[in-house]
Design a protein around this motif. Sequence first.
Motif, PDB file in Angstrom:
ATOM      1  N   ASP A 281       0.813  -1.228   0.000  1.00  0.00           N
ATOM      2  CA  ASP A 281       0.000   0.000   0.000  1.00  0.00           C
ATOM      3  C   ASP A 281       0.841   1.271   0.000  1.00  0.00           C
ATOM      4  N   ARG A 282       2.110   1.165   0.370  1.00  0.00           N
ATOM      5  CA  ARG A 282       2.967   2.345   0.437  1.00  0.00           C
ATOM      6  C   ARG A 282       4.296   2.083  -0.271  1.00  0.00           C
ATOM      7  N   VAL A 283       4.947   3.178  -0.639  1.00  0.00           N
ATOM      8  CA  VAL A 283       6.246   3.074  -1.298  1.00  0.00           C
ATOM      9  C   VAL A 283       7.211   4.034  -0.600  1.00  0.00           C
ATOM     10  N   LEU A 284       8.374   3.536  -0.264  1.00  0.00           N
ATOM     11  CA  LEU A 284       9.459   4.393   0.234  1.00  0.00           C
ATOM     12  C   LEU A 284      10.356   4.733  -0.939  1.00  0.00           C
ATOM     13  N   TYR A 285      10.887   5.930  -0.970  1.00  0.00           N
ATOM     14  CA  TYR A 285      11.843   6.270  -2.017  1.00  0.00           C
ATOM     15  C   TYR A 285      12.672   7.461  -1.565  1.00  0.00           C
ATOM     16  N   THR A 286      13.691   7.756  -2.344  1.00  0.00           N
ATOM     17  CA  THR A 286      14.560   8.889  -2.051  1.00  0.00           C
ATOM     18  C   THR A 286      14.314   9.962  -3.097  1.00  0.00           C
ATOM     19  N   SER A 287      14.101  11.191  -2.657  1.00  0.00           N
ATOM     20  CA  SER A 287      13.855  12.296  -3.586  1.00  0.00           C
ATOM     21  C   SER A 287      14.747  13.479  -3.259  1.00  0.00           C
ATOM     22  N   TYR A 288      15.113  14.205  -4.316  1.00  0.00           N
ATOM     23  CA  TYR A 288      15.886  15.446  -4.164  1.00  0.00           C
ATOM     24  C   TYR A 288      14.974  16.666  -4.177  1.00  0.00           C
ATOM     25  N   GLU A 289      13.735  16.459  -3.780  1.00  0.00           N
ATOM     26  CA  GLU A 289      12.735  17.527  -3.816  1.00  0.00           C
ATOM     27  C   GLU A 289      13.212  18.819  -3.145  1.00  0.00           C
ATOM     28  N   THR A 290      13.930  18.683  -2.031  1.00  0.00           N
ATOM     29  CA  THR A 290      14.412  19.879  -1.313  1.00  0.00           C
ATOM     30  C   THR A 290      15.791  20.306  -1.801  1.00  0.00           C
ATOM     31  N   GLY A 291      16.355  19.566  -2.735  1.00  0.00           N
ATOM     32  CA  GLY A 291      17.716  19.821  -3.150  1.00  0.00           C
ATOM     33  C   GLY A 291      18.695  18.852  -2.501  1.00  0.00           C
ATOM     34  N   PHE A 292      18.246  18.171  -1.469  1.00  0.00           N
ATOM     35  CA  PHE A 292      19.077  17.218  -0.752  1.00  0.00           C
ATOM     36  C   PHE A 292      18.321  15.894  -0.691  1.00  0.00           C
ATOM     37  N   PRO A 293      19.017  14.764  -0.866  1.00  0.00           N
ATOM     38  CA  PRO A 293      18.307  13.485  -0.851  1.00  0.00           C
ATOM     39  C   PRO A 293      17.680  13.184   0.516  1.00  0.00           C
ATOM     40  N   GLN A 294      16.393  12.890   0.489  1.00  0.00           N
ATOM     41  CA  GLN A 294      15.670  12.552   1.712  1.00  0.00           C
ATOM     42  C   GLN A 294      14.694  11.423   1.402  1.00  0.00           C
ATOM     43  N   VAL A 295      14.441  10.606   2.413  1.00  0.00           N
ATOM     44  CA  VAL A 295      13.511   9.495   2.252  1.00  0.00           C
ATOM     45  C   VAL A 295      12.069   9.990   2.390  1.00  0.00           C
ATOM     46  N   TYR A 296      11.225   9.557   1.473  1.00  0.00           N
ATOM     47  CA  TYR A 296       9.806   9.897   1.495  1.00  0.00           C
ATOM     48  C   TYR A 296       8.987   8.620   1.570  1.00  0.00           C
ATOM     49  N   VAL A 297       7.803   8.753   2.107  1.00  0.00           N
ATOM     50  CA  VAL A 297       6.862   7.632   2.068  1.00  0.00           C
ATOM     51  C   VAL A 297       5.630   8.095   1.317  1.00  0.00           C
TER      52      VAL A 297
END
Lengths: 503, 167
Positions: A281-297
């Motif tokens: 039901d959920r996916v974890l991933y890494t995004s550079y949305e803020t400019g820095f890699p962070q884990v999102y759910v």
Amino acid sequence: MHMRLSIPPKVVQMNRFAPVSADFSPVVEGGAEFMPKLSKTKRGSRAMKRTSEQMKRGLKKVSCLMAACAVLAAGALTPMAATAQSSGPLRIEITDGVIEPLPFAIPDFVAEDGGASDFARSISRVIAADLASTGLFREIPQDAFISGISNFSSPVAYADWKAINAQALITGAVSSSGDSINVKFRVFDVFSGQPLGEGLQFSGGAGGWRRMAHKVADIVYSRITGESGYFDSRVVFVAESGPKNARRKRLAIMDYDGANVQYLTDSSALVLAPRFSPQGDRVLYTSYETGFPQVYVLDVATVGRRVLSSQEGTMTFAPRFSPDGRTVVYSLSAGGNTDLYTMDIASGQARRLTQAPSIETAPSFSPDGSKIVFESDRSGSQQLYVMPATGGEATRISFGQGRYGTPVWSPRGDLIAFTKQNAGRFHIGVMRTDGSEERLLTASFLDEGPTWSPNGRVIMFTRESQGASGEASLYSVDITGRNLRRVLTEGAASDPAWSPLLN
Amino acid sequence: MKHIAMTALFVGALAVSACSNDRFGNGRFGGGSGDFVAGSPSDPRSPAYFNQTIGDRVLFAVDQSTLSPEAVQVLTQQATWLMENTSYTAVIEGHADEQGTREYNLALGARRASAVQNFLIDRGVAPNRLQTVSYGKERPLEICSDELCYSKNRRAVTVLAAGAITS
């Protein structure tokens, strides 16, 4: 925090499967009184007996459906559910000869009304493709058929199917009612002249016809091999576009066979390495949305996402769920040093698992949640280690030539898949959880990032081609090293993660 | 994290469309390859001087984050420049070549960026003017698959931004 959604609304349609799938509960078909039932124990003992006989005779070609598949299953690296009853561990290395796939016939399913005609052939084609794609089965072309199936209820002319060497026969029929369709099917063991299990039927929205086909294929696969299937599953991955020095990446989700692609993020931010929750039901991933890699759910149904943890001056990546879906293990880099942490998703409480100046990353839980396998360069080069899930002393398990990374624990718990880098080549391999019996399944310029099929039988991974025009694509391979295939995607694709079987 | 947007703005205003449409600094704003950047390379107070004349990047050996003598030379001048031009901050990007798994390369890029950051801080640059980010192997500068390209991709790039770090 919740981020703005930027997803086309059609993604939501995909998630209508949840209520639809409630209708998928298999129903034992009525009116099947002509089908004699063999008890499981009777069939099982017959299979076992034949299997051991075949083994004694040096694995010559077998004629009985069940025996053939028991041998197929026994040929795999690990003893499977089906072979728990067989007479001893038979192991085959990847250099061994190819086992003959089991021939099956699947006439087009019978359309029982006008509304069903759009789906009847398509459903049987998807079932055939699922089975053939395993490498364990071979479809007999329809133009070889002596007799057809025009009525689902008519008795099967076994001799006609035996004559073309079809060991398994799959018949089915589709009917429609409004927006719903009903799919019923039977499997026959041609050489013993018996149905294999009871007839079953599924009903659901017509839009879910591919899922119904995958469910039928899962049952056929399961009846013949004795292990669970993996066709009714999805894969989350990174869809790539653009040149190598300015790749655009976005999260996408598709059926395991590449159908029904939907995008979960746009490509405004670099995204990496998504992973499914154990419930899918959920996916974890890494995004550079803020400019820095962070884990999102990310919630698959709503496509809503939130950052898991945001700590000033740190980067987080390489996330994976615990088997209960409540905890995430991940890497956090601070001051150039990368260590492993877990975080309780509900409370946001983080716990540091490793404290070393070396790189600790790519963690993966054992299916019972008690251990974590990860990679570390504490010895001077990337190697694999296993430690308790709460941290503590780690045991090195990789000792071969080269570097080892991206370990992933098999859903069966018996194997660890990994990426190996040696002498300028990359390999996907498997080893037992103590590091023994290492076997390399692939070799190329760049293979990496294995993910397990829900039944632990197949591994999907990223293969990147060499050079300035190099591009990533998805491949799958059997844990015996057979049946290497490209998974067809619209464009370049990387970092696949397989879901559990859908419900 | 406003500094990122400010970097893009700052360079974008002067460099027109020299950068890719990637909205994150990926090292391509930097000098060395004829990019048109702020100011003149001969004006010692200009970012162009920093990027091109001093050099905004240092290179690393395979799987290493140790600063080479050449890197030390470049970073010494970077530190001096940053001490003299206190209105600038910097994000140090760590990068790796494609020979490695994705997550390991992220960690390796973090080491490289941190090695540069530590050096600059040791030479007197205020820590709150420097941030690091790793791109691992995600943003190669050169795209061939041999050592000629790999050696240029194993880099740490000091990307200047105007103004204080606000995040």
